[in-house]
Design an enzyme around this catalytic site. Structure first.
Site, PDB file in Angstrom:
ATOM      1  N   ARG A  65       3.706  13.595  11.660  1.00 13.66           N
ATOM      2  CA  ARG A  65       3.839  13.761  13.405  1.00 13.66           C
ATOM      3  C   ARG A  65       3.157  15.229  12.945  1.00 13.66           C
ATOM      4  O   ARG A  65       2.314  15.574  11.938  1.00 13.66           O
ATOM      5  CB  ARG A  65       4.667  14.195  12.683  1.00 13.66           C
ATOM      6  CG  ARG A  65       5.919  13.182  12.581  1.00 13.66           C
ATOM      7  CD  ARG A  65       7.710  13.518  12.458  1.00 13.66           C
ATOM      8  NE  ARG A  65       8.575  12.396  12.708  1.00 13.66           N
ATOM      9  CZ  ARG A  65       8.687  11.738  11.679  1.00 13.66           C
ATOM     10  NH1 ARG A  65       7.805  11.755  10.612  1.00 13.66           N
ATOM     11  NH2 ARG A  65       9.417  10.352  12.222  1.00 13.66           N
TER      12      ARG A  65
ATOM     13  N   HIS B 188       2.365   8.927  13.978  1.00 16.18           N
ATOM     14  CA  HIS B 188       1.743   7.816  13.292  1.00 16.18           C
ATOM     15  C   HIS B 188       0.614   7.470  14.388  1.00 16.18           C
ATOM     16  O   HIS B 188       0.191   6.265  14.867  1.00 16.18           O
ATOM     17  CB  HIS B 188       1.899   6.594  13.364  1.00 16.18           C
ATOM     18  CG  HIS B 188       3.031   6.937  11.708  1.00 16.18           C
ATOM     19  ND1 HIS B 188       2.789   7.532  10.628  1.00 16.18           N
ATOM     20  CD2 HIS B 188       4.645   6.489  11.292  1.00 16.18           C
ATOM     21  CE1 HIS B 188       3.749   7.600   9.540  1.00 16.18           C
ATOM     22  NE2 HIS B 188       4.689   6.936  10.357  1.00 16.18           N
TER      23      HIS B 188
ATOM     24  N   HIS C 164       1.611   2.279   5.525  1.00 15.37           N
ATOM     25  CA  HIS C 164       2.921   2.237   5.904  1.00 15.37           C
ATOM     26  C   HIS C 164       4.006   0.868   5.192  1.00 15.37           C
ATOM     27  O   HIS C 164       4.607   0.506   5.597  1.00 15.37           O
ATOM     28  CB  HIS C 164       3.005   1.714   6.964  1.00 15.37           C
ATOM     29  CG  HIS C 164       4.552   2.901   7.203  1.00 15.37           C
ATOM     30  ND1 HIS C 164       5.698   2.453   7.219  1.00 15.37           N
ATOM     31  CD2 HIS C 164       4.708   4.451   8.183  1.00 15.37           C
ATOM     32  CE1 HIS C 164       6.646   3.603   7.785  1.00 15.37           C
ATOM     33  NE2 HIS C 164       6.519   4.176   8.172  1.00 15.37           N
TER      34      HIS C 164
ATOM     35  N   TYR D  87       6.295  -0.861   3.561  1.00 24.28           N
ATOM     36  CA  TYR D  87       7.644  -1.654   2.446  1.00 24.28           C
ATOM     37  C   TYR D  87       7.051  -2.028   1.614  1.00 24.28           C
ATOM     38  O   TYR D  87       7.697  -2.911   1.577  1.00 24.28           O
ATOM     39  CB  TYR D  87       8.817  -1.405   3.896  1.00 24.28           C
ATOM     40  CG  TYR D  87       9.027  -0.696   5.605  1.00 24.28           C
ATOM     41  CD1 TYR D  87       7.579  -0.497   5.896  1.00 24.28           C
ATOM     42  CD2 TYR D  87      10.006   0.772   5.665  1.00 24.28           C
ATOM     43  CE1 TYR D  87       7.764  -0.019   7.111  1.00 24.28           C
ATOM     44  CE2 TYR D  87      10.559   0.762   6.507  1.00 24.28           C
ATOM     45  CZ  TYR D  87       9.297   0.980   7.159  1.00 24.28           C
ATOM     46  OH  TYR D  87       9.654   1.695   8.844  1.00 24.28           O
TER      47      TYR D  87
ATOM     48  N   ASP E 221      12.835  11.117   3.758  1.00 26.36           N
ATOM     49  CA  ASP E 221      11.560  11.439   4.910  1.00 26.36           C
ATOM     50  C   ASP E 221      10.288  12.401   4.266  1.00 26.36           C
ATOM     51  O   ASP E 221      10.850  12.953   5.867  1.00 26.36           O
ATOM     52  CB  ASP E 221      12.255  10.395   5.824  1.00 26.36           C
ATOM     53  CG  ASP E 221      11.205   9.898   7.291  1.00 26.36           C
ATOM     54  OD1 ASP E 221       9.852  10.259   6.862  1.00 26.36           O
ATOM     55  OD2 ASP E 221      11.181   9.595   8.035  1.00 26.36           O
TER      56      ASP E 221
ATOM     57  N   GLU F  94       3.183   6.754   2.052  1.00 27.16           N
ATOM     58  CA  GLU F  94       2.539   6.853   3.073  1.00 27.16           C
ATOM     59  C   GLU F  94       1.465   8.044   2.280  1.00 27.16           C
ATOM     60  O   GLU F  94       2.093   9.230   1.944  1.00 27.16           O
ATOM     61  CB  GLU F  94       3.003   6.975   3.568  1.00 27.16           C
ATOM     62  CG  GLU F  94       3.796   6.042   4.033  1.00 27.16           C
ATOM     63  CD  GLU F  94       4.817   6.628   5.852  1.00 27.16           C
ATOM     64  OE1 GLU F  94       4.526   7.057   6.770  1.00 27.16           O
ATOM     65  OE2 GLU F  94       6.164   6.354   5.267  1.00 27.16           O
TER      66      GLU F  94
HETATM   67  C1  GLA Z   1       6.783   7.263   8.652  1.00 27.83           C
HETATM   68  C2  GLA Z   1       8.372   8.094   9.129  1.00 27.83           C
HETATM   69  C3  GLA Z   1       9.492   8.091   9.659  1.00 27.83           C
HETATM   70  C4  GLA Z   1       9.434   6.971  10.687  1.00 27.83           C
HETATM   71  C5  GLA Z   1       8.861   5.937   9.586  1.00 27.83           C
HETATM   72  C6  GLA Z   1       8.849   4.559  10.813  1.00 27.83           C
HETATM   73  O1  GLA Z   1       7.619   6.811   7.384  1.00 27.83           O
HETATM   74  O2  GLA Z   1       8.033   9.538   8.798  1.00 27.83           O
HETATM   75  O3  GLA Z   1      10.135   9.226   9.936  1.00 27.83           O
HETATM   76  O4  GLA Z   1       8.940   7.353  11.581  1.00 27.83           O
HETATM   77  O5  GLA Z   1       7.454   6.368   9.950  1.00 27.83           O
HETATM   78  O6  GLA Z   1       9.845   4.516  11.106  1.00 27.83           O
END
Ligand code: GLA
Length: 378
Positions: A104, A129, A203, A205, A279, A344
């Site tokens: 962010r 992002h 990114h 998962y 997060d 990330e």
């Molecule tokens: C990152 C952000 C999360 C979310 C994901 C996408 O991990 O930190 O808050 O926005 O990307 O969903």
């Protein structure tokens, strides 16, 4: 579409070492086209240790990572989609290459050399992002990499001055390579013709039990970090580096991801209104060395273990708090809350507005380099 039907244009390379022939391969196959008619390809990297990785030229997306468990049973451990369409519909950044700025930027605004820049916002009041049309939604140029001990794909993109509000023409190259030791290496380079900020990441998962096989709460994580960056209610770092000691953020010794995820902790509650989760950005102890272990996650059931090393100072460990099972993933599976975790690797969120954080500024003509290695073992 069956897997064999997609592997049309096979370029197989064989490497002879000390009398043994190891076959690694990189193949390219069509993966649909964008609404503008640009073709998208999937590159499949395979080693002969049983591992295979698919990368899309759209968004530089890691579409699948197939790895054996301790009994040789292969599962795809990366969340994602079977087809291009749902990727085009702006999903939760499954597997995506993120830029220009991972994570962010407060209000989408930052200042460089006295000039204020605005990145369009796409996460409440913040830019996330790289903004609404980040690198995850571009079609990258691609070419296969065939080296004696690894195969891969090199992706490149020219992001023009003013792209999503960022200054400077930025030429970006990202190389994904796979070797015989099950290392998936991501090497990022970029060069600009003007001062700018850059923070590239991937990114993916992961669910080491297999994508879509329930949540990751019983998987065991170690993060080599004494500190993390606490956030405000819009997930922007407050600026402090808080100790993990005695908090749910202490993963210095291997700990179940779910062990403290439901603890009554304001930082955990802040990440998602209903159930929360992790997060956050951890401040790695590794000093940017690829020799130091930055993180390790293992699945006690399958035995699959992922270790991560990086040149970056931080890692966003995100537990898929915004996943809600509503998207149909690969093989008809769905991904619920906490159905995957990301690692990330990055500079810290909102660094352009925090002069105390490691700087994301690059100077004209001075190349940016970062490397992250994900290693898989049964
Ligand atoms: C990152 C952000 C999360 C979310 C994901 C996408 O991990 O930190 O808050 O926005 O990307 O969903």
């Amino acid at each position: 579409m069956s897997y064999t039907a997609r592997t049309g244009l096979a370029v197989v390379i064989a490497v002879a070492t000390a009398g043994t022939v190891h076959a690694m391969s990189v193949t390219r196959s069509p993966f649909g086209e964008t609404p503008e008619g640009t073709p998208v390809y999937e590159y499949t990297l395979k080693n002969d240790a049983g591992m295979a990785v698919d990368v899309l030229t759209y968004g530089g997306i890691v579409q699948s990572i197939r790895v054996p468990d301790r009994n040789g049973r292969v599962e795809d451990v990366a969340l994602g989609f079977d087809r291009l369409k749902p990727y085009l519909d702006n999903g939760p950044y499954f597997g995506a290459l993120i830029g220009r700025y991972g994570n962010r930027i407060d209000g989408g605004t930052f200042t460089l050399d006295g000039e204020t820049y605005h990145v369009p916002t796409n996460d409440g009041d913040n830019a996330l992002h790289g903004g609404p049309e980040g690198f995850d939604s571009r079609v990258w140029q691609a070419r296969a990499i065939e080296a004696p001990n690894r195969v891969g794909v090199e992706l490149s993109l020219l992001s023009r001055d003013g792209d999503m509000g960022f200054p400077g023409d930025l030429a970006v190259t990202v190389r994904y390579t796979l070797n015989q030791h099950n290392d998936l290496r991501i090497h990022y380079t970029a060069i600009s013709d003007a001062p700018t900020v850059v923070n590239l990441t991937n990114h993916t998962y992961f669910n080491l039990a297999g994508a879509g096989e329930g949540d990751v709460l019983d998987q065991v994580a170690m993060i080599n970090a004494d500190r993390y960056t606490p956030v405000d209610t819009s997930l922007i770092p407050t600026g402090s580096l808080a100790g993990v000691e005695g908090t749910p953020f202490d993963f210095r010794t291997p700990t179940r991801i779910g062990a403290h995820i439901r603890d009554d902790d304001p930082q955990l509650a802040r990440t998602e209104p209903d159930q929360g989760g992790y997060d956050h950005n951890w401040v790695l102890n590794t000093g940017g060395s690829l020799d130091a272990l930055a993180a390790r996650v293992s699945d006690p059931v399958s035995g699959r273990t992922l270790t991560m090393r990086t040149t970056e100072p931080g890692v966003q460990f995100y537990t898929g708090n915004f996943l809600d099972g509503s998207l149909e993933g690969k093989n008809g599976k769905t991904y619920g809350h906490w159905g995957g975790f990301t690692l990330e690797t990055q500079h810290f969120p909102d660094a352009p507005n925090h002069p105390d954080f490691p700087s994301t500024r690059i100077e004209p003509g001075e190349p940016y380099h970062q490397t992250t290695v994900f290693h898989f073992s049964p």
